[in-house]
Design a protein around this motif. Structure first.
Motif, PDB file in Angstrom:
ATOM      1  N   VAL A  29     -21.022 -39.698 -28.786  1.00  0.00           N
ATOM      2  CA  VAL A  29     -20.860 -38.641 -29.793  1.00  0.00           C
ATOM      3  C   VAL A  29     -19.759 -39.084 -30.744  1.00  0.00           C
ATOM      4  O   VAL A  29     -18.684 -39.517 -30.304  1.00  0.00           O
ATOM      5  CB  VAL A  29     -20.485 -37.292 -29.133  1.00  0.00           C
ATOM      6  CG1 VAL A  29     -20.186 -36.235 -30.197  1.00  0.00           C
ATOM      7  CG2 VAL A  29     -21.606 -36.826 -28.207  1.00  0.00           C
ATOM      8  N   HIS A  39     -22.002 -30.965 -28.848  1.00  0.00           N
ATOM      9  CA  HIS A  39     -22.927 -32.066 -28.502  1.00  0.00           C
ATOM     10  C   HIS A  39     -22.522 -32.662 -27.160  1.00  0.00           C
ATOM     11  O   HIS A  39     -23.361 -32.876 -26.276  1.00  0.00           O
ATOM     12  CB  HIS A  39     -22.866 -33.163 -29.562  1.00  0.00           C
ATOM     13  CG  HIS A  39     -23.558 -32.831 -30.851  1.00  0.00           C
ATOM     14  ND1 HIS A  39     -23.984 -33.789 -31.728  1.00  0.00           N
ATOM     15  CD2 HIS A  39     -23.887 -31.652 -31.423  1.00  0.00           C
ATOM     16  CE1 HIS A  39     -24.554 -33.222 -32.772  1.00  0.00           C
ATOM     17  NE2 HIS A  39     -24.506 -31.922 -32.619  1.00  0.00           N
ATOM     18  N   THR A  89     -24.868 -39.314 -31.527  1.00  0.00           N
ATOM     19  CA  THR A  89     -24.986 -38.169 -32.426  1.00  0.00           C
ATOM     20  C   THR A  89     -23.769 -38.217 -33.342  1.00  0.00           C
ATOM     21  O   THR A  89     -22.651 -38.508 -32.895  1.00  0.00           O
ATOM     22  CB  THR A  89     -25.041 -36.834 -31.665  1.00  0.00           C
ATOM     23  OG1 THR A  89     -23.785 -36.576 -31.038  1.00  0.00           O
ATOM     24  CG2 THR A  89     -26.149 -36.846 -30.623  1.00  0.00           C
ATOM     25  N   GLU A 114     -25.854 -34.846 -37.942  1.00  0.00           N
ATOM     26  CA  GLU A 114     -25.754 -33.409 -38.179  1.00  0.00           C
ATOM     27  C   GLU A 114     -26.196 -33.071 -39.607  1.00  0.00           C
ATOM     28  O   GLU A 114     -26.170 -33.908 -40.491  1.00  0.00           O
ATOM     29  CB  GLU A 114     -24.307 -32.925 -37.956  1.00  0.00           C
ATOM     30  CG  GLU A 114     -24.069 -32.326 -36.593  1.00  0.00           C
ATOM     31  CD  GLU A 114     -24.997 -31.142 -36.304  1.00  0.00           C
ATOM     32  OE1 GLU A 114     -25.541 -30.535 -37.240  1.00  0.00           O
ATOM     33  OE2 GLU A 114     -25.198 -30.829 -35.122  1.00  0.00           O
ATOM     34  N   LEU A 290     -29.193 -26.047 -29.372  1.00  0.00           N
ATOM     35  CA  LEU A 290     -28.636 -27.409 -29.434  1.00  0.00           C
ATOM     36  C   LEU A 290     -29.161 -28.268 -28.291  1.00  0.00           C
ATOM     37  O   LEU A 290     -29.434 -29.463 -28.458  1.00  0.00           O
ATOM     38  CB  LEU A 290     -27.103 -27.350 -29.416  1.00  0.00           C
ATOM     39  CG  LEU A 290     -26.398 -28.701 -29.559  1.00  0.00           C
ATOM     40  CD1 LEU A 290     -26.754 -29.371 -30.891  1.00  0.00           C
ATOM     41  CD2 LEU A 290     -24.883 -28.529 -29.446  1.00  0.00           C
ATOM     42  N   LEU A 294     -31.199 -31.714 -28.821  1.00  0.00           N
ATOM     43  CA  LEU A 294     -30.773 -33.014 -28.287  1.00  0.00           C
ATOM     44  C   LEU A 294     -31.837 -33.597 -27.363  1.00  0.00           C
ATOM     45  O   LEU A 294     -32.073 -34.809 -27.363  1.00  0.00           O
ATOM     46  CB  LEU A 294     -29.422 -32.876 -27.579  1.00  0.00           C
ATOM     47  CG  LEU A 294     -28.253 -32.574 -28.536  1.00  0.00           C
ATOM     48  CD1 LEU A 294     -26.965 -32.286 -27.766  1.00  0.00           C
ATOM     49  CD2 LEU A 294     -28.023 -33.733 -29.513  1.00  0.00           C
TER      50      LEU A 294
END
Ligand SMILES: NC(=O)c1ccc[n+]([C@@H]2O[C@H](COP(=O)([O-])OP(=O)(O)OC[C@H]3O[C@@H](n4cnc5c(N)ncnc54)[C@H](O)[C@@H]3O)[C@@H](O)[C@H]2O)c1
Length: 346
Positions: A29, A39, A89, A114, A290, A294
């Motif tokens: 992340v 995340h 991410t 994002e 979320l 993911l």
């Protein structure tokens, strides 16, 4: 870096599946602020995933990420990449999406960026082109598509002749102001929903913007027409004391109302000449949006399939948001600033 795709399909633009990857996907992340922390929290709980680490230049944010997830943290992305990651991410500030995305793509790392995909349409297109050339998965984090209430609305209007869509997304000023106004920060979610609900491009844009308190626009009333002829409207602002997220869709045969916060979705149907009609509440799931997003990203990475929200879609929504900001200025008398205290952003 960890080993990547099968190499069996090396055509430019073809996404490479992580075939043979019975092992856990190694995921990182980038950015440990509000979104990046979420995340990391979600990723650490997913099966078949190893959260390799979280990157943030701020020591306090790294400490918070470690406390939240127990994962390792790094001060810059090179340290994370040196550990070997299949996918990351990107939840750093929007103006950094472009350089960070390009750096990851250059190392064949699959990316979820994002929303909004980048600060400008040009930067967004460069990310899309680079990902296509490298054959890496690029997904954009338009998380609202994964809200079960939104999914219920999408299902309710499937096959219907959609006439109009109205979306309200209002609330108080965010605690941390970024350098964007409500159109790029909030309305881009709903522009994506309008495009997704109608499966059509927005071809006409009629924005009304105002900055009542902030330097950038903090109120926007946006009207659109899609290529398929649907009229759509977004009402968004940072001047409402409570959060509200409501969607209504009028079709020839139904009127669908959804509250994206309470997740209550209702449809009216069976309109009769005497004005009577039927009404029912629709079943809505409980998934965390979320988490669903993911999982969809990681599935696309593993399969090499088209991700649920493509880079092209992310750029298209950003392009419409940008057009709203670039629309011709109003007459001088109407555009003069309002009186009263102003909030500086940036
Ligand atoms: N999908 C959604 O609903 C949603 C909601 C909020 C924010 N966002 C998006 O997520 C992104 C982050 O927003 P946020 O609200 O979490 O912001 P934030 O300011 O809370 O977090 C950003 C983090 O990135 C870190 N950072 C700065 N430079 C970095 C670098 N070079 N490498 C790694 N990290 C770096 C910052 O220190 C900070 O911790 C933005 O693009 C925003 O638009 C999406």
């Amino acid at each position: 870096m960890s080993s990547k795709g099968s190499g069996s399909d090396t055509k430019p633009g073809a996404r490479r599946a992580l075939t043979g990857a019975a092992r856990a996907l190694r995921v990182g992340v980038i950015g440990a602020g509000v979104m990046g922390s979420n995340h990391a929290r979600v990723l650490v709980g997913l099966p078949d995933i190893e959260l390799v680490g979280v990157v943030d230049p701020l020591p306090a944010h790294r400490t918070r990420a470690t406390e939240l997830t127990g994962c390792r943290t790094f001060a810059d992305i090179d340290q994370l990449i040196a550990e070997g990651v299949d996918a990351v991410t990107i939840a750093a500030p929007t103006h950094l999406h472009h350089p960070i995305a390009l750096a990851c793509i250059a190392r064949d790392i699959h990316i979820l960026v994002e929303k909004p995909v980048a600060s400008s349409v040009e930067e967004g297109r460069e990310i899309v082109d680079a990902a296509r050339r490298a054959g890496v998965t690029l997904m954009v984090g338009h998380v609202e598509r994964f809200n079960p209430a939104v999914a219920a609305i999408k299902q309710a209007i499937s096959g219907e002749d959609i006439l109009s869509i109205a979306i309200t997304r209002v609330g108080p000023f965010p605690p941390r102001m970024s350098n964007v106004g409500v159109v790029i920060d909030l309305a881009v979610h709903d522009i994506d929903l309008i495009r997704w609900f109608t499966e059509s491009d927005i071809v006409e844009v009629q924005p009304q913007l105002s900055s009542a308190v902030a330097e950038r626009e903090d109120i926007a009333l946006l009207q659109f027409r899609t290529a398929s002829g649907v009229l759509a409207h977004i009402n968004t602002n940072w001047l409402t004391p409570f959060k509200a997220r409501n969607v209504t869709v009028a079709t020839r045969g139904k009127y669908v109302m959804g509250d994206l916060l309470t997740r209550q979705v209702t449809e009216c149907f069976g309109f009769k000449p005497d004005g009577s009609y039927s009404m029912r509440h629709l079943p809505v799931g409980h998934d965390e949006p979320l988490r669903a997003e993911l999982i969809a990203f990681l599935h696309a990475v593993r399969s090499g399939g088209v991700p649920a929200v493509t880079g092209d879609e992310g750029v298209a929504s950003l392009e419409i948001a940008t057009r709203c900001l670039e629309a011709p200025a109003r007459p001088a008398a109407a555009s003069s600033p309002r009186k009263g205290p102003r909030r500086v952003v940036g």
